[in-house]
Enzyme design. Structure first.
Site, mmCIF file in Angstrom:
data_model
loop_
_atom_site.group_PDB
_atom_site.id
_atom_site.type_symbol
_atom_site.label_atom_id
_atom_site.label_comp_id
_atom_site.label_asym_id
_atom_site.label_seq_id
_atom_site.Cartn_x
_atom_site.Cartn_y
_atom_site.Cartn_z
ATOM 1 N N CYS A 115 40.512 18.575 -1.264
ATOM 2 C CA CYS A 115 41.135 19.474 -0.294
ATOM 3 C C CYS A 115 41.628 18.633 0.880
ATOM 4 C CB CYS A 115 40.133 20.512 0.189
ATOM 5 S SG CYS A 115 40.926 21.700 1.275
ATOM 6 N N ASP B 199 50.636 25.796 6.129
ATOM 7 C CA ASP B 199 49.396 25.121 5.726
ATOM 8 C C ASP B 199 49.754 23.720 5.248
ATOM 9 O OD1 ASP B 199 46.728 24.820 5.209
ATOM 10 O OD2 ASP B 199 46.569 26.501 3.819
ATOM 11 N N ASN B 200 48.726 22.906 5.099
ATOM 12 C CA ASN B 200 48.878 21.586 4.483
ATOM 13 C C ASN B 200 49.917 20.699 5.158
ATOM 14 O OD1 ASN B 200 46.854 22.024 2.550
ATOM 15 N ND2 ASN B 200 48.267 23.315 1.392
HETATM 16 N N1 MTE Z 1 46.030 28.551 -5.463
HETATM 17 C C1 MTE Z 1 45.992 29.851 -5.158
HETATM 18 N N2 MTE Z 1 46.651 30.691 -5.949
HETATM 19 N N3 MTE Z 1 45.315 30.315 -4.090
HETATM 20 C C2 MTE Z 1 44.633 29.465 -3.254
HETATM 21 O O1 MTE Z 1 43.995 29.930 -2.303
HETATM 22 N N4 MTE Z 1 44.091 27.139 -2.737
HETATM 23 C C3 MTE Z 1 44.647 25.793 -2.827
HETATM 24 C C4 MTE Z 1 44.774 25.353 -4.272
HETATM 25 N N5 MTE Z 1 45.404 26.368 -5.034
HETATM 26 C C5 MTE Z 1 44.687 28.080 -3.542
HETATM 27 C C6 MTE Z 1 45.375 27.661 -4.693
HETATM 28 C C7 MTE Z 1 43.868 24.798 -2.152
HETATM 29 S S1 MTE Z 1 44.139 24.682 -0.476
HETATM 30 C C8 MTE Z 1 43.082 23.902 -2.794
HETATM 31 S S2 MTE Z 1 42.328 22.641 -1.949
HETATM 32 C C9 MTE Z 1 42.847 23.983 -4.221
HETATM 33 O O2 MTE Z 1 43.492 25.112 -4.772
HETATM 34 C C10 MTE Z 1 41.368 24.092 -4.502
HETATM 35 O O3 MTE Z 1 41.135 24.197 -5.859
HETATM 36 P P1 MTE Z 1 39.696 24.644 -6.355
HETATM 37 O O4 MTE Z 1 39.288 25.876 -5.612
HETATM 38 O O5 MTE Z 1 39.801 24.813 -7.812
HETATM 39 O O6 MTE Z 1 38.777 23.497 -6.022
#
Ligand code: MTE
Length: 864
Positions: A148, A280-281
């Site tokens: 993350c 974000d990000n």
């Molecule tokens: N995809 C969806 N659809 N919704 C989410 O909230 N979070 C993202 C990503 N993909 C997210 C997502 C984020 S910020 C991260 S760091 C990773 O998924 C985390 O993956 P994990 O929960 O399988 O570890």
């Protein structure tokens, strides 16, 4: 050729099998190849009580995961030691989770019909049911570490609150992911030449739409980048929290790009306009405060600040946070170990450990478990392991180093830094940014000796308080000073942190005071004043106020809320209940506020007023050095005197651009002669933001003032006044001195200079002055020419000694801090002598301690 597979609950596994494969149900057998394989995982079925009342009441979870955002949404990391002990592959139930909202509920029977669409700039839009994703495309299995972007964010939040929640150092996990390459899926829809980006969208409906983001199309098409869709982790169907039934996996990039519960792939000419892609990000420039980022949307739309590749990072797992090592039973060495990763497929090429603040380093051993799969030919869990040709590194590596316990005993901290194959090393200092992402300074584990034990502390813990950062902060250290919060002598004072709410009222007091009574008690003998509608009687603190009695008497009869709150520390505010005598009734408060500004058209002979703010105008800025300026201000008219006694200060107020409706107030001593009329000159060192330090609020605000701007001033303040001929007033009491020992550092020279100049300008003044001036570099010495001129004019009355902590090779003067030796040499206690101090708090404190030990009386020491 070897094939390893496991059973699945989805009921369509057979599509993934090739004939003639050996099925081992995930349990390693003797004939299996030498690659890391997952340990048996926990098959969770129970819903935890905490989840029962939430939209995730259908998701079984492991109670060991540490929840970082309360109960829901589910954002968790495993305990670092537990994660590390599991080794290269993380069991799915311990894999960190980052969910922006509820987990979409997908029933097993609906999975074969789960559809994803490939749309946008394609020749042939396609809708693929899940079963075709498995049947029609080559299946690949690859080990990939997801991280993350918020990993280690708690450290950023301890320096300054970011907009993100606090991750510890376990916001990462590794899995063997199985599924088709994204390139193959995209190719099936025939992307058009104009298409440049792949936008992805998940099925999770959030307050600002579905979660989505984008990556470049050419990355997705590049086999070196290994971008895939996954339906399995460690040979099992994805778990609900990780995107069941299908997700994107983008190796080497932040986890945020690996969209879970994948529904749409949209090819576009521009990056995604999804709310989560924009907001974000990102790593915004460090000087962008939360307020600036909220006020101006431009920061969020600048694609340069979007994060894709991970940056190089590492952390120590051992010693563990709060681990203790008993020296009586410890062996001769201790093995320090941890993880490291880099982004974009780059290999970690070294991990180094320092025990002496980064002066010297030792090379740790590195284990690249990922490389083992490169020699593997065959299939794992229904996917071809296709890594023999690809050199990219998409996984974490483990480092370790045996250290002599005797060396640990001598050290105060273990520092860890990694470097990748692009020779990019983790920085020593933190790069703070508004979202607190990509935090990767050297990982530091402190060592404290307690009796016969060594106690180790990590920077922080994701869920608990504690850790060295919190400890240092509580002790008043500035975490951004480049020395992990330990004060460096000669260091510029830092701007105070935003203050917490402090109770300033006396418990149980319910006395109402009206305007008449309040005004009747508003003399300099009985100075009542109002803060936040409450009445305080300052009589008992006239003697003790560090700004002198004038600071209180000038407030008598006034509502001083704004000024009081802007300049007083939490400690000062916590003293207020002792002086609280009642509440001003509402009508009286209104009347007081309407009445508080008295104006007159008469030109005033003296500029400064102790009870009202008056405005001066900036007419010139002169650069003294790259970071030091002289600001020239014009008073109200040419003949007007400033009205500042020698050795006293004035308060300056400027609006705070980052906090609407708030002002910054600081005390300054001008450089110009106080007898000058019509103008005033202020020498100011600008504390610019650096990689980690946000910059000095007041000095930056001053630097940004354009010519013609006005600032508010009030004063004078201060307990000390020099009357000339050795006559000094301290809190209104006169005393005679024969010599001044003046100790200063950095801009602390300014009040000292006022007194020194007053002495030196009067040839009849017999007072002897010795100035000890501490700085870092030669170019940091302020007013050097003027000081030299005083010595040249009368070396008998004036001695100036400069000492530098970082003097260049050519520097022939004194070196080091204002030390005991220097003080013993130049400031022996003497009859009718007085010490004046002004500089960083640490310098003043240590000088005072030494002086008192050498026989000086506290009453002969004055700090400005
Ligand atoms: N995809 C969806 N659809 N919704 C989410 O909230 N979070 C993202 C990503 N993909 C997210 C997502 C984020 S910020 C991260 S760091 C990773 O998924 C985390 O993956 P994990 O929960 O399988 O570890």
């Amino acid at each position: 050729m070897t094939t390893i597979t496991t059973q699945t609950t989805v009921g369509i596994e057979t599509f993934a099998f090739k004939s003639g494969q050996v099925q081992v149900d995930g349990i390693p057998t003797p004939e299996e190849p030498d690659v890391p394989l997952p340990a048996p995982s926990k098959n969770l079925t129970d819903i935890l009580d905490v989840d029962k009342g939430t939209p995730d009441n259908h998701v079984p979870r492991d109670s060991r995961l540490i929840r970082l955002t309360g109960v829901h949404p589910f954002n968790v990391e495993p305990p670092l030691t537990t994660l590390f002990k599991e080794g290269f592959l993380t069991p799915p139930e311990l894999f960190y989770v980052r969910n922006h909202g509820p987990v979409p509920q997908v029933r097993d029977e609906d999975i074969p019909n789960w559809e994803i669409s490939i749309e946008g700039l394609v020749e042939k839009p396609v809708v693929l049911p899940f079963r075709e994703v498995l049947q029609k495309f080559d299946q690949i299995t690859a080990p990939i570490t997801l991280v993350c972007a918020g990993n280690r964010r708690k450290e950023q939040n301890l320096v300054r609150k970011s907009k993100g929640f606090s991750w510890g150092p376990a916001g990462l996990s590794t899995s063997l992911f199985t599924g088709p390459m994204m390139a193959d899926i995209l190719r099936s829809a025939k992307p058009l030449r104009r298409a440049k980006y792949v936008c992805m969208e998940g099925a999770d409906k959030l307050p600002n739409g579905y979660y989505g983001t984008s990556i470049k199309l050419n990355w997705a098409m590049d086999p070196n980048r290994g971008i895939m869709l996954a339906h399995k982790m460690n040979g099992e169907d994805l778990r609900p929290d990780h995107g069941r039934p299908l997700r994107a996996v983008v190796p080497g990039q932040i986890g945020g790009r690996s969209v879970k519960w994948l529904k749409r792939l949209i090819l576009t000419e521009e990056p995604s306009d999804n709310w989560y892609h924009i907001n974000d990000n990102r790593v915004l420039p460090t000087m962008v405060s939360p307020e600036m980022s909220a006020q101006d949307r431009k920061w969020w739309h600048d694609e340069r600040y979007a994060i894709y590749d991970l940056n190089v990072n590492s952390a120590a797992a051992y010693p563990q946070h709060e681990e203790e090592l008993d020296l009586a039973t410890a062996g001769p060495t201790y093995t320090v170990k941890g993880y490291a990763y880099a982004g974009g497929g780059r290999r970690i090429t070294r991990v180094e450990i320092s025990l002496d603040k980064g002066k010297s380093w030792s090379l740790a051993d590195i284990e690249y478990a990922e490389d083992k799969y490169r020699n593997f030919e065959g299939e794992l869990f229904g996917g071809r392991v296709d890594m023999w040709w690809r050199e990219a590194c998409f996984c974490w590596s483990f480092w370790s180093l045996d250290i002599h316990v005797s060396d640990l005993e001598k050290s105060d901290a273990i520092l860890v830094r990694a470097m990748d194959e692009a020779m990019t090393a983790q920085p020593r200092d933190m790069y703070w940014s508004v979202l607190g992402m990509m935090n990767n300074p050297w990982f530091r584990v402190t060592i404290t000796k307690e009796g016969n034990r060594l106690k180790f502390e990590h920077p922080s813990h994701p869920a608990k308080s504690g850790g060295w950062m919190e400890r240092v902060k509580k002790a008043g250290g500035d975490l951004t000073n480049g020395n992990w919060g330990e004060r460096i002598e000669g260091e510029a004072p830092v701007e105070p942190e935003p203050e917490k709410e402090v109770n300033m009222k006396k418990e149980g007091l319910s006395r109402q005071i009206d305007l008449q009574e309040f005004k009747a008690n508003s003399s300099s003998e009985k100075p009542w004043f109002v803060v936040n509608g409450e009445v305080y009687d300052g009589t008992g603190f006239l003697e003790g106020h560090p700004g002198g009695a004038i600071s209180i008497t000038s407030s008598a009869g006034l509502d001083v809320s704004e000024d009081f709150l802007a300049i007083h520390s939490e400690t000062a505010k916590a003293m207020m209940p002792d002086y609280h005598i009642g509440t001003l009734d509402q009508a009286s408060l209104e009347a007081l506020k309407n009445n508080s500004t008295e104006t007159s058209d008469e030109p005033r002979a003296v500029f400064l007023q102790s009870r009202a703010w008056t405005k001066m105008t900036l007419i010139e800025k002169k650069d003294v050095s790259w970071d030091t300026r002289v600001f020239v201000f014009q008073l109200e008219h040419e003949k007007q005197a400033l009205g500042l006694p020698i050795g006293q200060h004035l308060m300056i107020k400027v609006p705070d651009a980052s906090q609407k409706n708030e002002a910054i107030i600081r005390s300054y001593t001008p450089m110009s002669d106080t007898s000058l009329t019509g103008r005033m000159e202020l020498l100011v060192k600008i504390y610019f933001p650096t990689g980690t330090i946000p910059g000095g609020k007041m000095t930056m605000a001053l630097d940004q003032l354009s010519l013609g701007s006005q600032i508010d001033c009030k004063g004078p303040t201060g307990r000390f006044e020099y009357l000339g001929n050795g006559r000094v007033l301290i809190s209104g009491k006169e005393r005679q001195v024969r010599s001044f020992k003046m100790i200063c550092g950095g801009t602390g020279i300014t009040p000292i200079f006022q007194v020194l100049r007053a002495v030196m300008q009067d040839p009849a003044d017999p007072t002897m002055c010795t100035v000890l001036d501490g700085n870092r570099l030669e170019e940091d010495i302020l007013c050097r020419a003027e000081l030299d001129a005083f010595v040249a004019a009368d070396g008998r009355r004036c001695t100036v000694v400069h000492t530098l902590t970082k003097g260049s090779d050519g520097w022939t003067g004194r070196r080091g801090r204002i030390s005991e030796e220097l003080l013993a040499e130049y400031t022996p206690p003497g009859d009718q002598s007085m010490v004046l101090l002004c500089g960083p708090e640490a310098m003043e404190k240590s000088a005072r301690k030494i002086l008192v030990a050498k026989g000086w009386a506290e009453s002969d020491l004055h700090s400005f």
